[in-house]
Each structure stands twice: as structure tokens, then as C-alpha cells.
Design an enzyme around this catalytic site. Structure first.
Site, short mmCIF file in Angstrom:
data_model
loop_
_atom_site.label_atom_id
_atom_site.label_comp_id
_atom_site.label_asym_id
_atom_site.label_seq_id
_atom_site.Cartn_x
_atom_site.Cartn_y
_atom_site.Cartn_z
N GLY A 580 -19.16 -70.21 45.67
CA GLY A 580 -19.50 -69.55 46.92
C GLY A 580 -18.40 -69.74 47.93
CB ALA A 581 -17.05 -68.02 50.54
N GLY A 582 -17.84 -70.78 52.19
CA GLY A 582 -18.41 -71.32 53.42
C GLY A 582 -17.64 -70.87 54.63
CD GLU A 583 -17.67 -70.06 59.99
OE1 GLU A 583 -18.52 -69.37 59.41
OE2 GLU A 583 -16.94 -69.62 60.91
CG PHE A 584 -14.74 -74.86 58.06
CD1 PHE A 584 -16.06 -75.27 58.15
CD2 PHE A 584 -14.01 -74.74 59.21
CE1 PHE A 584 -16.62 -75.58 59.36
CE2 PHE A 584 -14.57 -75.06 60.43
CZ PHE A 584 -15.88 -75.47 60.50
N GLY A 585 -14.00 -72.41 54.06
CA GLY A 585 -13.28 -72.21 52.81
C GLY A 585 -14.25 -72.00 51.66
CB VAL A 587 -18.96 -73.81 48.27
CG1 VAL A 587 -19.88 -74.92 47.77
CG2 VAL A 587 -19.01 -73.73 49.79
CE LYS A 605 -20.72 -77.59 52.36
NZ LYS A 605 -21.41 -77.66 53.66
CG ASP A 698 -27.90 -72.68 61.95
OD1 ASP A 698 -26.87 -72.52 61.28
OD2 ASP A 698 -28.74 -71.77 62.12
#
Length: 909
Positions: A580-585, A587, A605, A698
Site C-alpha cells: 500500500g501507500a501512506g501519507e509519507f511513502g 507501506v 513504512k 482521527d
């Protein structure tokens, strides 16, 4: 084409030869002109044609023809038949090339296209001079390479003085710092032609598309989109150019603003500066704007005062004489343990506790405890601010040296035997007469008489039972106490014998002395602890409850992450695949194998390449937060890799991923009890976080992870605060300067940015709704603005299908407008535990009667594109068929009221 400027005969094609005739003459200024005349008025049935040479179109869609001509009045000509005309016809013929001949195309209206019948405004007689008429006609759209003009005379006495063919255009222009090229008008007089613009040099687009409309009269209309001068350039020459800032000035943002002088302690030596570099010894923090002044590091703190109390030290100091020009000065306390002989000092180990913390103190005082007794220490009080990390030199600091004075506890009084069996000795003793602090534990040393080897066990209270002994043997026993200053002196050795055989018939009376002795010893320990706390002010600083520490209070993010997270060697981590992809890069899934531990699957991450220092800090901040938590329903941090590239955060691997997508993939496959079990796990994790005074901000099903055993764990700590304002994620909507997940957020948090555990409870109610609806999107396809309006009007989400009444009631309690009236997470966990023990209560489903709090119903209907849509409608409007609010009319495609809706759309409530 303009026949007026012809220097030779025009030699246009005529038919028949007795018709039009080319005649040379002079105009009023005695300039030579070429004209065509015809005057066969005495002969009936005239059909005289005149055709120009081929006229190239050159991409023009519509052309204009200006004709100058004179016509004689038929009444002034004697003895003429009734066929005399005072008009003539204008035609054109399109062609892909100059292919016309004397006979082709045929001399008739078709294939020629008639433009108009031309009549004079005034005609002349023989007694008057020729009156020149001017007429302009246009035609289009044109599509071929060019065209011919043709003039048809049907019996007039006239002269065609000149013919000019032209087109209209909008000239090159500059508007809103954009250049729009010369553009021909459209095919029709009312057409608008779009011209695409380009920013002038050193300008950038601020809105697209960049275009300008050219109307049929050759005039530009209002521009759409605009450009603006880029950083380092300012408007010039009436906003038609962007010129560079001169040396010594700068412009940090694009826009219409002008260059400004460099801020204090900075200088731009070249043109077009967007930022003025700081002078040597001065810096800007990453959070400082380019137009802020450059600042420097603070001087050392002043007047450090220390107060030693046994193995604790209180430190106080005054602010530095020079703050470096900044208001964000904080302090670090560096503890060093020194040799008594002086000179060599080393950093204190992790057992030394600095309260409230070692780094990033806003207050000018600290308390240090757990020091060793009779030891010399040196404390550096560092002053740092927002630019200290930029400076190559170490922070300025003040030093204070102290020596602790607490002694180890005195010797334990005589040890008593309370009971002996064949394999055990039950012992008790009184605490030392001078404990010199809180006794942490006792060490019991024993050895069989005649043996050289001894054994030790520890006890938390003043009694213990030594097991695993030999029957009928004599053992020598000694006991000593331990405080933070270390172990005290052993008691005098005492010999005790074990029994030859166990006696199961021993009465309680035999054990009574042991019980009384233990109770008495415990009472003495409690008194000693109370006396110690009264005499130890530092002990009052720690209530014994672990509290979350915000990593953003640390000046250096590396200090925070290393304090709360464990550094992992890169050789222990193996990345297997991207999941997957997160906010900073990205996963990834991978394997973690550490020395002495079993290899496990982990989630990894990564920090994307090209990161800024701020992105690295925010990325590591999540690890600093996660590293403080230890709970089965909170995602576990394995460690970080800050010395590798890329930077990595390693957490436990959750096989089933995010809760919302997992439920959507398994819609209807879980029982209500299983769903409540998942909710209980989330609530337990949030209770733990709430007890640590951590506010999630959140909480949503997308931020809860599920493992293979359906255990739910809260994750994604603090990421909502890192979201950039340019983020394209529609879940997070800008509100009052930040990004907020509107559908999950409590009203007070949206309106006033008031985030508390009570606002997390509101979000938990939304998570309950998501779980019971198997991942349905809260509030369906309502816009974020509609959601805020509906919640403000006391609308609450209805129960999902097959939702137990008690669960929906708990949701409604989480959504109470008054935040103090919402349940706490401890109450929620207790309620869910009761429901799980009493499964019958989960079988009562919600009815169709809605609580008064809702005052709404959800109406679902089939829209015109056959999709199902659901919106909330106030109950009163639904009952009486009243007029709907504007945002709901828009959602329903213009339906005005409930009666019209029920007539036009199939609906269900």
C-alpha cells in the site's frame, strides 16, 4: 484584396463580352482607379456577370466585402423599357484552388452562393455628378482554400468603383500577465472565438484554463484565468511585464505584490531573489516564513540553582541574556555522572529520571531523581531555540555540579522463623531502623551449613518462603534491604533447620505468628514510605500514572524518537513486497529477525525519496507517539531505522488490513456478537489512550487495523495534523486553517478546534455505525457541508440494518451535542462487556420509530440514472410534504417539495 490599389488592369472575367467593361479613371484626389461599368438599359433581359480573381482564404472563417459604386436613376433615362434596374447581386464561389475558367463554373446562381441584392442609398441623374455609395456585406463560414466574388447585373446603369475584401481580428494583447495572440473572428457575426493565452516571461498560471474570447467585431471580451508574477519578480509597465527584484530585495510568494527589502540579518546579492539568505551566524527555522528575520542561537541560561535532597536534585535557572531574537526558547537538561577524583564524566544511564522531561522544557525548572547515593554529578542546562539545530556549534549551556548524600539502608534486624517443613522455611523480619528511602525489595541469602555455595531470592515485603530445600538440614540465612541508593548491610547470620517430614495437620495457630509478623512488618514499611514521601518533594511529582508526552515539544526530533522507539539494525529487516501507500511513502510487508528472538512478519513504512526535513520530522513523530503505547488493542511499534535510507518505521503486521475495507469485503459474514467484539477492542484501545491523556483526533474505521484473529487495533497516530493543505484526499476538508475529517468529527472540534477525549467518543460512535453497517460510508453521498448543517440541526445517523437497539442507543449517547454528557471510554467498554455477557440483549432490533433527538428520517430513492441515493429529511417536512431546503433540492435534481418527490421518484423510508 483591394482593387483600389491595383496598378495595372484588373482583367477580371466577364460574361457576356457585351456586359461589364473595365474603365480607367481618377478619383477625387486624381489618383488612378480601375472601375467596371455596365449600362445596357435599352436592351431587355440582361444577365451580365463579373468575377474577380481567386482570393486565398488563409484560414479565415468569415470575410467582409466593401463595395463602392454609383447607380443612375432609371427615371432620368428617357425612352427605356420597364426592365431598367437600380440594383445588382453579389455572389461568391468557394474552391480548393484557382481553377475557374471563362465557362466554369457555369454563370448562374447555383453553384454560386448569393450574398445579397445590393441597392444604392442614392442614385444620380444626368444633371448631377456621380454619387458614390458604400456597402459592406459579410459571408461565411468558409472552409475551402479560397473563393471568387461575382457581381450580376440584371439591367442597371452603374459603375463598380472599387471592391475591398477583408476580415476582422482581435489584435495581440496582454491581459492579466498573459499574452493572447492575434485571433480572427468566428464564422458568424455573433461567434466567440477562444484564444489560448501564455503567461508573460517570469509569470505562472494561477487559474486555468487561460483563455480570452474574441467577438465578431474584433474586440476582446473579459479574460478567463490569469497569470501572476512568480517569486522573485514584481509587476512592471502597467502589469504587462514581470521584472526581477533588484539585489537587496526579494519576493517570496507569487502574486501581484512587490519586492521588499531583505529582513534583518539577511541579504540577497543577486537579482530575482525569492528569499534573502541569512548572514553568517544567523538562521531561519524550517517553520519560519521567508520574510521573517534571520535569528541566532540563544546564550546560556543564567543563575542555575540546585537543591540536593538525598538522591534527588531540584534545578532552577533564569532565562538567557540573549534569546537569539526568537520567542521559542526551550531547555535541555543533560545529566553526567562524574568520578570523585574529578575530570572524567559520562552520560547518565536511562534509570535517572528527569521530570517533566529531559529535552524541550518550556519551564525553567526540573527535578532529577533515581541518582546514586554519594556520587558526583554534573548537569548541563542547554538553551536552544528554533534555529539551534541549524547551527554547527553545540548549544550554549550553564553547568552545575552536585554530590548526592543519601546513604544505603541500615542492616535488617534479626530474622525469625515462622514455619519449617521438609522443603521450605517461612521467614519474617522487621524493616531496617534507618531505611534512608523507600525500600524497593529484600534479598534473602541462604546456604546449607558446611557448603561453600550460597543462593539468593528476592521478596517485595518483609516476609518470604524459601523453597526447594533438603529435609532435615540446617541452613544459614541472612537478609538485606535495597533502596535506590543500593543494598544495605546483611543481617546477622541465623541458622534454621528443615523438618524431617511434612506435617499436613499443622493448624492455623502455628501459622499465626507468621501472619502477625508479616502484617506488622508491612505496617512499618507503610509508615516509613509515608515519612519518606513527606520529606521528599520530588516524590510528589510522579503520581505513578504514565502520561503521554507530545514529541513536538522536543527541539530535536531524533532525541524524541530515540527516547521512545528502539533503533533496529538494517540487517535484521527484510522487505518482501509493497502492500500500500501512506501519507509519507510506501507501506511494505517484510520480516524482522532480531538476535535471540523468533522471526516475525512485520509492516514497514518507508519515507519517500526527496523528503524535506519537516517531512522526516513528522514521519518520525508517529514512531515517537506509537513507542509510548503498550496495549493489545493499540498497534505495536517494533522499532525504527533512522540511520538507513530510506528511513523506516517497523510495526506489527495486521493481516486483514483496515477495518472499513475488511468489513466491506465480508459484508454480512459476521454475527452481531463478533461485530460487538471488534467494537469492544477499539473501545479498549481508546480507553488506554484516553487514560494516558492522548487525544487521537482521527478515529475512524479506516484507521483501525484487524489481524488474523479479528483483533482490532487503533493506529495512525497524529497523522491528521500532518496533512498538507494541498492534500487531494476528499476525506479531509479544510476548516479554520486545518484539515478535518468532517463526517467523523464532533461539532465542537469542527467549530472551535476543541479536540478532547469527548470528541474521540463522538468519532467512536461513527465507527460503531461503520462496523454495524459493514463499512458503509457515514452520511452516504451527502456533501461535507450538508453533513455539518444536518448535525447542527440535531440530525443523527439512523440505525444500520439489523442493528440491535442497545447499540444504536449507545451511538446516540456518543453523539450528544453537550460533550460533557457523552460517556467515557471506560463506560463504553463496561457497557459492551455487559452486552457480550448478555447476548439476548443484542437480539432486540431497532424499530421504525426514531428518537426525538433525530427529528429526521432518511429517504432513499432511485435517481434518474438508476442509482440509489439516501438523504436525511426533517420529519415534519416528510409528514406534511413541505418545501425542501436548497441543498436537498439540489441533491434531488431540482425536486421542490416532498409531494413532487413522491410523484416523480420511487422512494422508501
Amino acid at each position: 484584396m483591394d482593387s483600389k490599389w491595383a496598378t495595372t488592369e484588373l482583367a477580371w472575367t466577364t460574361y457576356p463580352e457585351s456586359g461589364w467593361e473595365e474603365v480607367s479613371g481618377y478619383d477625387d484626389s486624381m489618383n488612378p482607379i480601375r472601375t467596371y461599368q455596365v449600362c445596357n438599359v435599352l436592351e431587355p433581359n440582361q444577365n451580365n456577370w463579373l468575377r474577380t480573381d481567386f482570393i486565398p482564404r488563409r484560414g479565415v472563417l468569415r470575410v467582409y466585402v466593401e463595395l463602392k459604386f454609383s447607380v443612375r436613376d432609371c427615371a432620368s433615362i428617357p425612352n427605356i423599357p420597364g426592365s431598367c434596374k437600380e440594383t445588382f447581386n453579389l455572389f461568391y464561389y468557394e474552391s480548393d484552388g484557382d481553377m475557374a475558367t471563362a465557362s466554369s463554373p457555369p454563370w448562374r446562381e447555383n453553384p454560386y452562393v448569393k450574398v445579397d441584392t445590393i441597392a444604392p442609398d442614392e442614385s444620380f441623374s444626368l444633371l448631377e455628378s456621380g454619387i458614390v455609395n458604400t456597402k459592406v456585406r459579410s459571408f461565411g463560414p468558409l472552409s475551402k482554400a479560397g473563393f471568387y466574388l461575382a457581381f450580376q447585373d440584371l439591367g442597371a446603369c452603374m459603375s463598380l468603383i472599387s471592391a475591398r475584401v477583408f476580415f476582422k481580428k482581435c489584435s495581440t494583447t496582454i491581459a492579466s500577465f498573459a499574452v493572447f495572440p492575434e485571433t480572427a473572428t468566428g464564422a458568424e457575426a455573433t461567434s466567440l472565438v477562444i484564444a489560448a493565452g501564455a503567461c508573460v516571461p517570469n509569470a505562472v498560471e494561477v487559474s486555468v484554463p487561460l483563455k480570452l474570447y474574441c467577438n465578431g467585431d474584433g474586440e476582446w471580451m473579459v479574460p478567463v484565468g490569469s497569470c501572476t508574477c512568480m517569486p522573485g519578480f514584481e509587476p512592471a509597465k502597467k502589469d504587462t511585464q514581470c521584472q526581477a527584484c533588484t539585489p537587496g530585495s526579494f519576493k517570496s510568494k507569487q502574486g501581484e505584490g512587490y519586492c521588499m527589502p531583505c529582513p534583518p540579518h539577511s541579504l540577497a546579492t543577486s537579482r530575482a531573489a525569492s528569499v534573502c539568505p541569512c548572514k553568517r551566524g544567523y538562521y531561519r527555522a524550517d517553520s519560519d516564513s521567508p520574510d521573517s528575520a534571520c535569528t541566532t542561537v540563544p546564550s546560556a541560561p543564567l543563575n542555575v540553582i540546585s537543591s540536593v535532597n538525598e538522591t534527588s536534585v531540584s534545578l532552577e535557572w533564569a532565562e538567557p541574556r540573549d534569546s537569539g531574537g526568537r520567542a521559542d526558547v526551550v531547555y535541555n537538561v543533560v545529566c553526567k555522572k562524574c568520578q570523585h577524583s574529578g575530570g572524567f564524566c559520562v552520560r547518565c544511564d536511562d534509570n535517572v529520571d528527569v521530570s517533566p522531561r529531559r529535552l524541550g522544557l518550556a519551564e525553567r525548572q526540573a527535578a532529577v531523581r533515581n541518582l546514586q547515593a554519594h556520587t558526583r554529578y554534573s548537569f548541563e542546562i542547554q538553551a536552544v531555540n528554533g534555529v539551534s539545530a541549524k547551527s554547527p556549534s553545540a548549544p550554549h549551556y550553564a553547568t552545575v555540579n552536585i554530590t548526592t548524600n543519601q546513604a544505603a539502608p541500615s542492616a535488617v534486624p534479626t530474622v525469625h522463623l515462622m514455619r519449617a517443613t521438609a522443603s521450605t522455611l517461612s521467614l519474617s523480619w522487621l524493616p531496617p531502623e534507618q531505611p534512608n528511602g523507600v525500600i524497593l525489595d529484600y534479598e534473602i541469602k541462604y546456604q546449607e551449613r558446611g557448603e561453600s555455595f550460597s543462593h539468593t531470592v528476592t521478596a517485595q515485603s518483609s516476609s518470604a518462603r524459601v523453597e526447594g530445600l533438603k529435609a532435615g538440614k540446617v541452613y544459614t540465612v541472612q537478609v538485606r534491604a535495597r533502596t535506590v541508593a543500593g543494598y544495605g548491610t546483611y543481617s546477622n547470620p541465623v541458622d534454621f533447620s528443615t523438618s524431617l517430614h511434612d506435617d499436613p495437620e499443622r493448624s492455623v495457630q502455628d501459622q499465626l505468628p507468621l501472619i502477625i509478623g508479616s502484617a506488622l512488618a508491612g505496617f512499618v514499611v507503610i509508615i516509613a514510605m509515608v515519612q519518606h514521601i513527606k520529606s521528599c518533594p520530588l516524590c510528589k511529582l510522579s503520581p505513578g500514572v504514565k502520561v503521554y508526552i507530545d514529541p513536538f515539544t522536543y527541539e530535536d526530533p531524533n532525541e524524541a524518537v530515540h527516547e521512545f522507539a528502539r533503533e533496529i539494525d538494517i540487517s535484521c529487516v527484510k522487505i518482501e513486497e509493497v502492500i500500500g501507500a501512506g501519507e509519507f511513502g510506501e507501506v511494505c510487508r517484510g520480516r524482522l529477525k532480531q538476535p535471540g528472538r523468533k522471526e516475525v512478519t512485520v509492516a514497514i513504512k518507508t519515507l519517500k525519496a526527496g523528503y524535506t526535513e519537516r517531512q522526516r520530522r513528522d514521519f518520525l513523530a508517529e514512531a515517537s507517539i506509537m513507542g509510548q503505547f503498550d496495549h493489545p488493542n493499540v498497534i505495536h511499534l517494533e522499532g525504527v531505522l533512522t540511520r538507513s535510507c530510506p528511513v523506516l518505521i517497523v510495526t506489527e503486521f495486521m493481516e486483514n488490513g483496515a477495518l472499513d475495507s475488511f468489513l466491506r469485503l465480508n459484508d454480512g459474514r459476521f454475527t452481531v456478537t463478533q461485530l460487538v467484539g471488534m467494537l469492544r477492542g477499539v473501545a479498549a484501545g481508546m480507553k488506554y489512550l484516553s487514560d494516558m491523556n492522548y487525544v487521537h483526533r482521527d478515529l475512524a474505521a479506516r484507521n483501525v487495523l484487524v489481524n488474523s484473529n479479528l483483533v482490532c487495533k487503533v493506529s495512525d497516530f497524529g497523522l491528521s495534523r500532518f496533512l498538507d493543505d494541498n492534500s487531494s484526499d476528499p476525506t479531509y476538508t479544510s476548516s479554520l486553517g486545518g484539515k478535518i475529517p468532517i463526517r467523523w468529527t464532533a461539532p465542537e472540534a469542527i467549530a472551535f478546534r476543541k479536540f478532547t477525549s469527548a470528541s474521540d467518543v463522538w468519532s467512536y460512535g461513527i465507527v460503531m455505525w461503520e462496523v454495524m453497517s459493514f463499512g458503509e460510508r457515514p452520511y452516504w453521498d451527502m456533501s461535507n457541508q450538508d453533513v455539518m448543517n444536518a448535525v447542527e440541526q440535531d440530525y443523527r445517523l439512523p440505525p444500520p440494518m439489523d442493528c440491535p437497539a442497545v447499540l444504536h442507543q449507545l451511538m446516540l449517547e456518543c453523539w450528544v451535542k453537550e460533550r460533557n454528557a457523552r460517556p467515557r471510554f471506560a463506560q463504553i467498554v463496561s457497557t459492551l462487556d455487559k452486552l457480550l455477557r448478555n447476548a439476548a440483549s443484542l437480539k432486540v432490533l431497532t424499530s421504525n420509530t426514531f428518537p426525538l433527538l433525530q427529528r429526521s428520517v432518511v429517504v432513499c430513492f432511485t435517481s434518474l440514472n438508476n442509482s440509489i441515493r439516501c438523504i436525511p429529511i426533517l420529519l415534519d417536512l416528510y409528514r406534511v410534504g413541505g418545501t425542501l431546503p436548497g441543498h436537498q433540492r439540489k441533491s434531488l435534481g431540482g425536486v421542490q417539495d416532498m409531494r413532487q418527490m413522491s410523484q416523480t421518484l420511487p422512494i422508501r423510508v
